[in-house]
Write an enzyme that holds these catalytic residues in place. Structure first.
Site, short mmCIF file in Angstrom:
data_model
loop_
_atom_site.label_atom_id
_atom_site.label_comp_id
_atom_site.label_asym_id
_atom_site.label_seq_id
_atom_site.Cartn_x
_atom_site.Cartn_y
_atom_site.Cartn_z
N GLY A 141 4.93 24.51 29.23
CA GLY A 141 5.85 25.64 29.44
C GLY A 141 6.02 26.06 30.88
CG PHE A 167 13.84 21.98 34.65
CD1 PHE A 167 14.53 23.03 35.25
CD2 PHE A 167 14.56 20.91 34.13
CE1 PHE A 167 15.91 23.01 35.33
CE2 PHE A 167 15.93 20.88 34.21
CZ PHE A 167 16.61 21.94 34.80
CB ALA A 193 6.70 14.97 27.78
CE1 TYR A 219 10.21 11.19 28.56
CE2 TYR A 219 12.44 10.29 28.45
CZ TYR A 219 11.58 11.37 28.40
OH TYR A 219 12.08 12.63 28.18
N1 LIG Z 1 14.84 17.49 31.86
C1 LIG Z 1 15.51 16.59 31.15
O1 LIG Z 1 16.57 16.08 31.57
C2 LIG Z 1 15.02 16.21 29.77
C3 LIG Z 1 15.84 15.37 29.01
C4 LIG Z 1 15.39 14.97 27.74
C5 LIG Z 1 14.18 15.43 27.27
N2 LIG Z 1 13.41 16.24 28.04
C6 LIG Z 1 12.11 16.66 27.50
O2 LIG Z 1 11.96 18.06 27.70
C7 LIG Z 1 10.59 18.38 27.90
C8 LIG Z 1 10.42 19.26 29.12
O3 LIG Z 1 10.96 18.57 30.23
P1 LIG Z 1 11.15 19.28 31.66
O4 LIG Z 1 12.44 18.77 32.20
O5 LIG Z 1 10.91 20.74 31.56
O6 LIG Z 1 9.99 18.55 32.45
P2 LIG Z 1 8.99 19.12 33.58
O7 LIG Z 1 8.34 17.91 34.15
O8 LIG Z 1 9.67 20.07 34.48
O9 LIG Z 1 7.95 19.94 32.71
C9 LIG Z 1 6.97 19.30 31.94
C10 LIG Z 1 5.74 20.17 31.99
O10 LIG Z 1 4.75 19.53 31.18
C11 LIG Z 1 3.53 19.70 31.85
N3 LIG Z 1 2.59 18.70 31.39
C12 LIG Z 1 2.41 17.42 31.84
N4 LIG Z 1 1.36 16.87 31.21
C13 LIG Z 1 0.90 17.81 30.33
C14 LIG Z 1 -0.19 17.83 29.42
N5 LIG Z 1 -1.01 16.79 29.31
N6 LIG Z 1 -0.40 18.96 28.70
C15 LIG Z 1 0.43 20.02 28.82
N7 LIG Z 1 1.47 20.07 29.67
C16 LIG Z 1 1.69 18.95 30.43
C17 LIG Z 1 3.84 19.56 33.32
O11 LIG Z 1 2.83 20.14 34.15
C18 LIG Z 1 5.16 20.31 33.39
O12 LIG Z 1 4.95 21.68 33.72
C19 LIG Z 1 9.85 17.04 27.96
O13 LIG Z 1 9.29 16.80 26.68
C20 LIG Z 1 10.93 16.03 28.22
O14 LIG Z 1 10.61 14.76 27.68
C21 LIG Z 1 13.80 16.64 29.30
#
Ligand SMILES: NC(=O)c1ccc[n+]([C@@H]2O[C@H](COP(=O)([O-])OP(=O)(O)OC[C@H]3O[C@@H](n4cnc5c(N)ncnc54)[C@H](O)[C@@H]3O)[C@@H](O)[C@H]2O)c1
Length: 383
Positions: free
Chosen positions: A13, A16, A86, A194
């Site tokens: 959480g 982003f 993730a 991924y």
């Molecule tokens: N941003 C995109 O374009 C996009 C597109 C499709 C899916 N997603 C999915 O949305 C979700 C969030 O993505 P985001 O863009 O906010 O990514 P992000 O990288 O900004 O945030 C991911 C967060 O997960 C945390 N994290 C990493 N390893 C962890 C662990 N072992 N335990 C707990 N937290 C952990 C990180 O520290 C980070 O704060 C992800 O599951 C991603 O696969 C994102």
């Protein structure tokens, strides 16, 4: 009818999407706990800009979904889990396979394992962030054959990419196929590690939740962009990577022929889709695409971004490519609209303006794109 929500745990959480979702949930009067290790790849080796985690309205636990004690502590008295945690770099996933599997699949399995063995059945709903990547190359039709039959091509081979045959062709007549919006009923054909882990997360959540009587909702996100996206992570986020180069006056290197497309959706729209999936019963046991439903070429997006910064267009189409990258994909949003009554509404012009204004308030990060690409080239994952 709204779902009666108690405490909401957002894994990952602090990232982003998590930031924007947290703001939306707090504004809706909900109670939020975050579990996040503040991964250095996302937040930098000394995390900055995370004061919001300590504003007294949020319970923050610095920990990982791969740690049973951390997860158990985070799950105490929780009613709803939004599972965002993730590793997210498509290219990096191709050579850090175990790490991606451990966090994305293993973390989800551990979460569900704890829930399966919790006799109190406190958690009532899980909302999972999945990805458009699970569709692989997505859906196409052949306009020459004019039979309207949807085709789902295999991912492009190393040989095809090396020959710069970027587009998919019709198996019947050899004409270039036309991409059409991907539907949730289309087959899943992950083309990267991924993507495979995101699809595995979906199966784990759907199957375990069904057997445990927990409601679930799965959101398949397209390319999310906007204020707060990691500017440090060179492995993901094309707009972050390009914004750093624009600010440094560097050329924007554009893969393939620059005509590959993505469906860019602003993070506030995505946060509102999650909010609806948490609060509304209509979302129960549904899988929904979340995108704008508009395809934009990478060349166009690089131009829009340069415009948003008032910079001249320094774009260079490199003909380079990465194994595991898809050519086109954009969402059919009908299900999101029909089920949640929600449609993303921040168009690219407005979204770019918001994004560029925010980036301008941040320090200019190091440009680590060449470093990330060199890693891929050394492993023959980029040509
Ligand atoms: N941003 C995109 O374009 C996009 C597109 C499709 C899916 N997603 C999915 O949305 C979700 C969030 O993505 P985001 O863009 O906010 O990514 P992000 O990288 O900004 O945030 C991911 C967060 O997960 C945390 N994290 C990493 N390893 C962890 C662990 N072992 N335990 C707990 N937290 C952990 C990180 O520290 C980070 O704060 C992800 O599951 C991603 O696969 C994102």
């Amino acid at each position: 009818m709204t779902f009666k929500v108690g405490k909401i745990l957002i894994t990952g959480g602090a990232g982003f999407i998590g930031f924007h979702l947290t703001q939306a949930l707090l504004a809706a009067g909900q109670s939020v706990r975050i579990l996040d290790p503040l991964s250095p790849q996302v937040h930098g080796s000394v995390p900055v800009g995370l004061e919001w985690l300590h504003n007294g309205q949020i319970e923050f636990i610095r920990g990982s979904v791969t740690s049973e004690p951390d997860l158990r502590a985070a799950l105490k008295e929780v009613d709803v889990v939004v599972h965002l945690a993730a590793e997210t770099g498509t290219g990096q996933s191709m050579y850090e396979i175990k790490r991606y599997n451990d966090v994305n699949v293993g973390g989800t399995a551990l979460l569900l394992d704890i829930l399966a063995n919790d006799s109190t059945r406190a958690v009532k709903r899980i909302v999972l962030a999945s990805s458009r990547s699970i569709y692989g190359e997505g859906a196409y039709v052949c306009q020459n054959c004019a039979d309207e039959i949807r085709q789902f091509p295999d991912c492009r081979s190393a040989k095809q990419l090396a020959a710069h045959q970027w587009e998919h062709v019709c198996t019947a007549c050899g004409t270039c196929l036309t991409p059409v919006p991907t539907r949730e009923t289309d087959p899943a054909r992950p083309a990267s590690i991924y993507a495979a882990t995101k699809y595995a997360q979906e199966d784990l959540v759907r199957i375990a939740s069904t057997s445990l009587g927990i409601d679930y909702a799965i959101l398949r996100l397209q390319n999310v962009y906007g204020e707060g996206q990691s500017l440090n992570n060179p492995y993901t986020g094309i707009l972050s990577i390009f914004s750093t180069r624009v600010r440094r006056g560097q050329v924007l290197p554009i893969f393939e022929d620059g005509l590959e497309t993505r469906d860019f959706v602003h993070v506030r729209d995505v946060a509102n889709a999650f909010l609806a999936a948490v609060l509304f019963d209509g979302a129960v046991n549904q899988t929904m695409n979340v995108g704008m439903g508009v395809k934009t070429t990478v060349t166009e997006i690089a131009g829009h971004l340069s415009d948003a910064f008032g910079a001249t267009h320094k774009l260079k189409t490199t003909s380079e490519y990465r194994l595991g990258d898809i050519r086109h994909n954009f969402a059919d949003n009908a299900r999101l609209k029909n089920i949640l009554g929600f449609e993303p509404c921040i168009d690219l012009a407005e979204g770019m303006r918001l994004f560029a204004a925010w980036v301008g308030t941040q320090d200019v990060p190091d440009d680590r794109l060449d470093f990330a690409n060199a890693e891929l080239k050394a492993r023959k994952l980029m040509g």
